[in-house]
Scaffold this motif. Structure first.
Motif: not given
Lengths: 314, 418, 423
Positions: C155-160, C170, C241, C245-247, C249
């Motif tokens: 996982f990662g956060y695009r808004d951070e 966000a 992507f 998606n912020e994920i 796998n």
């Protein structure tokens, strides 16, 4: 160790013969028509389901004969009304056609027979123990699988080598255009070979459905392995398919049966179980076994694209 | 056109149900909707289908009794295709449609993604918060390092199942050599590591003689593994396998004539009983929170009727998920305590620490990590069981019941509360 | 395949699609403002880049790959690791807008490595190598959990992360505009690449490798360059992507992903530049919407694909384009009615077939086949004979009229006209 080797050879041969039943049909189709039939494993699945349904009324033995015939008929229809139409556009659309067909067959099987595995079983007599090796029981059914495979191989060999129809197929395998020029009805030969190959896969399904589980996922799981066998054995080569099936069967069984990793055998050498090489160093043979066929596939295609016995490249 | 058809079909089913049970409940308000995010197509459809039918049935039973706050419950099926990224999309869709409750069970990886998506939604979208009710994803991480205020687990986590199992095994003197067969992903890795520790701690009379991991859903022939079990001299196999991988393993063990007991999590569902049939008798054991013959053993007549009605309605399936019963009734209690469905934080607080009288005994939703604590059962496949599973002719017979205290594991969860 | 160049020529003359399409893309989120729809649109953007990159292989160079997701996925993983590093550094480092470039670099790198032994031969050998590589990479994604994060993924956060333009990423709408921008950039680059000598040589290698060799171009090298560039764009799509998606796998390197891009590209039409654009959008849309409305969506999907392969190998765009050319050449004159008749009877047949399939699913899959359900707005009982008879009748009449009456009629009409000197 001796136990492991003897055991791997026996079980590998058993697994290999099942692979051979499926791949012999595919290699004929591939070698002759140049069609890598993605839906081949779907016909294997249909064999199992037909045998299960027919077996409910006719009993196993009759179903053993009728199911492959029914699958062969399905194959003939697919070739006549599907593949032949696509043939004019070239090999890529043919491949894509069978690719889509595999999806459709799986959905239809799930529609008619449900997503739950069906209770397809061998007749009670075959579940009794035939012999015991190293304390493991082997049922008559496993002996029967071997028997079917041997009969199939001999039958195929006789058909291809000793009959006129076989001669035409042989010829068409290497020089399809020439066979056409000699006045044979090549499209008809194609339909028959395709139907025959599907029937062989169906026979594999009749047996494999019992040995494994008969569910709509069985085609999807077997599909890629069958390709590997055909490529490794050489396109269009029935003996090649046999040898490749046995190699893959035995190798995979052996890798699964031994307790081996580089770290355990040579020592950890202070290599930690992380990072690319670290993980590989600690990787157990059992975990590698399932990807082994694909490794073989890639290596074969890089270094010997015609396979072990193949006469020409894809 | 298609849309109308599907909702129409659903309405048709609902009309059929209400006719069949001639219940005269009318929803005064909009129904309370719960998104059901699980695979409904593809290779894992079977698992998702069984869960969906159980939820439909439980909702129907609750609605017959007046629903929640007089409102009907509606299960909204969403096909996750067993994909974590698809599930994240469906959480988004649920949020768009104003649904406050999401339930899912197949795959801890999907569960982790849903937790992540719901946390993100509740942070970015404060007017429309959501709760995630997990009915079957068992990775302990979900109530430990990944624990979330908005996630509640109604199934026993994997570590709790092993706790219950080893508490039973420690009294079985005839267990001396244990072989572990597990799937090669975090679920299997966890069992293989945790079981080794537990055997060291708790089973002085036993040792682990083998530990193999195999790829998920790719092995067709398990006889090589069986040969390793045989060579190791094991008398017991512990496996977290599910679905086809378990059915094939047990069939291979049976056809080799090996005399071992196989302890599993998922022997009773997901096509396993149908795939194995009577060949698993006396071999296959499972640790679960409930199984059909518990009703018979403990004289739970009402719950037995529940079971029978389900079977009548869905002849191909069995009522298997006792946790769905707990989950739906506990959710009802929490919503009715709060008085509305919009104040998700309050509903979560009401669920925290809730004690519920389940047919099998008192179950508690532990406040610290939102993990349910409940009594467990060990059972063995038996043709003499009153109810067979998946019409296979064999059911399960209780071997031992494990009280709540012996099915509890501490948690390291340190969750952020609003 | 020859239409490829023709279509390219037409598009080159007309710049308007390059203005209209982005305009529609920018207006869309204001028309549909639900978060789910905007996410769906973002996914279409990612799928379009991926499909365009795939068509650099299949359509332009004639290489059928069953493992293109490898480059998409590895690009996504590398981009995700970078995003996580940015998150961990408290939101400092590479601006989020440039993250897809990391994916592109990764795609390029792996393309250079894997391409070096994949492209020596085209055809089935290439297809099988990509299949094997796809399986190998997918299997190893569950073995090397440090890099791939196991089956739970990363996982990662695009808004951070820092933004070049000071935008808050966000809300999904802002992400969507970023996707549109990157899709446009990638599409222009891929389009221009087709117009370079390399693009023409790729076509030559596809159509006749021997002749290309004689002209002095090594087919292997042409294929290799196309392969590497294609992998690069696939990696770019993977990087994008990650932002939507912020994920990430193991699915992103899996067979389903490789299959989906193949289906989308082919359904759209491999001979046209916009084919993959149409196909990828349609497949993404169907995948997310059809599955919510009918259980039979995989079957519909399979049937659609097979029909395209059998009856319209140039894809949906091919159908439209052929008819358009025909119309322009006056081929519709005097027979527009017959064409409409064929179209309508075909649609009636499809309608009947859908009824049959829905009836079957209700009959075989439902717990109570006798329960009434609504089929096409009519309450129906699948255990009665009547709905089946009616559905089959509609199907047979529809397709029957199309194949046995409409088509011969059209042929007769055309041949009658061509006697009068029209082609």
């Amino acid at each position: 160790m001796l136990e492991t080797i003897a055991y791997s050879i026996f079980n590998g041969v058993l697994y290999g013969t099942l692979l051979f039943m499926m791949s012999s049909g595919l290699t004929l189709i591939f070698g002759m028509m140049g069609v890598l039939n993605f839906a081949h494993a779907s016909f294997y699945m249909l064999g199992a389901y037909f045998a299960y349904t027919l077996g409910l009324t006719t009993g196993f033995w009759l179903a053993l004969i009728l199911a492959p015939i029914a699958v062969g008929a399905m194959g003939a229809l697919v070739e006549r009304y599907g593949l032949r139409r696509v043939h004019q556009y070239g090999h890529v659309p043919e491949l894509l056609f069978t690719f889509g067909l595999a999806y459709v067959i799986e959905e239809l099987v799930a529609l008619f027979w449900g997503t739950v595995p069906v209770p397809y079983k061998a007749p009670a007599v075959m579940n009794t123990t035939a012999f015991t090796m190293f304390d493991l029981d082997y049922s008559w059914f496993k002996v029967f699988i071997l028997l079917v495979a041997v009969v199939m191989f001999v039958g195929l060999w006789l058909l291809l080598m000793k009959t006129r129809a076989g001669q035409v197929i042989q010829a068409a395998l290497s020089r399809p255009d020439m066979v056409g020029a000699l006045g044979h009805n090549v499209p008809l030969v194609f339909t028959l070979v395709f139907a025959f190959g599907c029937a062989l896969a169906g026979l594999g399904g009749v047996v494999g459905g019992i040995q494994f589980v008969t569910d709509p996922g069985m085609a999807f799981m077997m599909g890629p392995i069958v390709f590997v066998v055909v490529v490794l054995g050489g396109l269009g080569s029935v003996p090649g398919a046999l040898v490749a099936s046995l190699i893959i069967g035995i190798l995979q069984t052996f890798f699964l049966s031994i307790n081996f990793s580089l770290a355990e055998t040579i020592g950890t050498l202070n290599i930690e179980d992380s990072g690319f090489f670290g993980v590989l160093w600690h990787m157990e043979a059992t975990r590698i076994a399932p990807v082994l066929p694909f490794l073989l596939l890639v290596l074969t295609l890089i270094f010997r694209p015609r396979g072990i016995f193949g006469k020409r490249e894809a | 056109m298609l849309h109308n058809k599907k909702t129409g079909r659903f309405a048709g089913i609902m009309i059929g149900l209400s006719m069949a049970f001639s219940s005269a409940t009318y929803a005064q308000e909009d129904p309370i909707r719960i998104s059901y995010i699980d695979p409904l197509s593809g290779p894992f459809a079977l698992a998702g289908d069984g869960g969906l039918k159980s939820f439909h049935f439980a909702a129907q039973k609750l609605n017959e009794d007046g629903g929640i706050l007089g409102r009907d419950i509606e299960i909204v099926p969403m096909d996750s295709k067993q994909s974590a990224s698809e599930a994240v999309q469906l959480v988004q869709r649920s949020a768009d449609e104003g649904i406050n409750f999401v339930t899912q069970g197949n795959g801890s990886n999907v569960a982790a993604a849903i937790i992540e998506a719901i946390e993100r939604n509740n942070r970015r979208n404060k007017d429309n918060k959501m709760l995630y009710l997990n009915y079957a994803a068992v990775d302990p991480a979900l109530t430990n390092e990944l624990c979330s205020f908005y996630h509640f687990r109604f199934d026993a986590a994997s570590d709790i199942k092993l706790e219950a199992l080893t508490n039973y095994m420690k009294d079985q003197e005839d267990i001396s050599k244990i072989f572990l067969v597990n799937m090669d992903y975090s679920h299997g890795h966890f069992i293989s590591e945790r079981m080794a520790e537990l055997v060291d701690e708790r089973l002085p009379h036993a040792e682990i003689v083998g530990d193999v991991l195999h790829p998920v859903g790719k092995v067709r022939d398990f006889s090589p593994y069986v040969s390793r079990i045989q060579q190791s001299g094991a008398d017991t196999v512990v496996s977290g396998n599910w679905g086809i991988d378990l059915a094939l393993l047990v069939r291979a063990i049976d056809s080799a004539g090996l005399d071992v007991n196989v302890y599993t999590y998922y022997g009773g569902a997901g096509g396993v009983p149908a795939g194995i049939g009577p060949r698993g008798e006396g071999i296959l054991r499972q640790v679960t929170e409930w199984h059909a013959d518990v009703n018979v053993d403990e004289g739970l007549e009402d719950y037995e009727k529940w079971f029978q009605e389900f079977k009548k309605q869905y002849p191909q399936f069995d009522w298997y998920y006792h946790r769905i019963y707990n989950q739906m009734y506990m959710l009802k209690a929490a919503i009715e305590e709060v008085g509305n469905t919009d104040d998700v934080d309050a509903i979560a607080l009401a669920l925290e620490g809730m004690k519920f009288e389940s047919p099998t005994g008192t179950v508690t939703m532990r406040a610290k990590d939102h993990q349910i604590l409940q009594p467990m059962y060990i059972s063995v496949m038996d043709t003499n069981a009153k109810y067979d599973a998946e019409n296979s002719g064999v059911g399960f017979r209780t071997v031992a019941s494990i009280p709540v205290e012996q099915a509890t594991v501490e948690t390291s969860c340190n969750m952020a509360r609003p | 395949m020859a239409t490829n160049t023709a279509a390219g020529g037409i598009n080159a003359l007309k710049l308007w699609p390059w203005l209209i399409v982005p305009f529609i893309a920018i207006v869309l989120p204001f028309v549909f403002d639900s978060g789910h729809t905007i996410n769906l649109l973002s996914h279409m953007g990612v799928a379009i880049i991926f499909a365009l990159s795939y068509n650099m292989l299949l359509g332009n160079t004639g290489l059928l790959s069953f493992g293109h997701a490898v480059y998409f996925g590895l690009g996504a993983f590398v981009a995700m690791h970078l995003l996580r590093a940015i998150n961990d550094a408290g939101g400092t480092g590479l601006p989020i807008e440039l993250l897809p470039l990391a994916g592109a670099a990764a795609g390029l790198g792996f393309g250079v490595i894997f391409g070096s032994f994949s492209v020596r031969r085209a055809g089935v050998v290439f297809a099988m190598i990509t299949l094997g590589l796809g399986e190998l990479v997918h299997s190893s994604s569950l073995m090397f959990t440090d890099f791939f994060g196991g089956e739970a993924g990363l996982f990662g956060y695009r808004d951070e992360a820092p933004s070049l333009l000071g935008v808050d990423y966000a809300p999904s709408r802002n992400v969507y505009f970023l996707v549109v921008a990157w899709t446009l950039i990638a599409a222009i680059l891929i389009y221009l690449l087709r117009k370079t000598p390399l693009g023409w040589m790729a076509n030559a290698v596809r159509d006749n490798p021997e002749r290309a060799q004689f002209v002095g171009y090594n087919p292997t090298i042409v294929r290799y360059i196309q392969f590497v560039l294609s992998a690069c764009f696939a990696g770019l799509a993977g990087g994008l992507f990650v932002i939507t998606n912020e994920i990430v796998n193991d699915e992103v390197v899996g067979q389903l992903q490789s299959g989906a891009v193949l289906l989308g590209t082919f359904i759209g039409g491999i001979g046209y530049f916009i084919g993959p654009v149409v196909g990828a959008s349609l497949v993404t849309f169907l995948e997310s919407s059809l599955s919510a409305h009918t259980e039979a969506w995989v079957l519909y999907f399979g049937l659609l694909f097979i029909s395209i392969v059998m009856f319209a190998p140039m894809g949906l765009v091919g159908i439209v384009h052929t008819q358009y050319l025909n119309w322009k050449a006056g081929g519709w004159k005097g027979n527009t009615g017959i064409r409409l008749y064929i179209l309508v009877s075909g649609l009636v047949g499809i309608f009947g077939l859908i009824c049959v399939i829905e009836l079957s699913y209700h009959y075989f899959r439902s717990w109570d086949p006798g329960a009434p359900f609504i089929l096409m707005g009519i309450s129906t009982n699948a255990t009665h004979l009547l709905p089946w008879l009616v559905s089959f009748a509609i199907t047979i009449i529809g397709f029957g009229l199309m194949l046995l009456h409409g088509n011969p009629l059209l042929k007769r009409h055309i041949s009658a006209n061509s006697d009068g000197g029209k082609a």
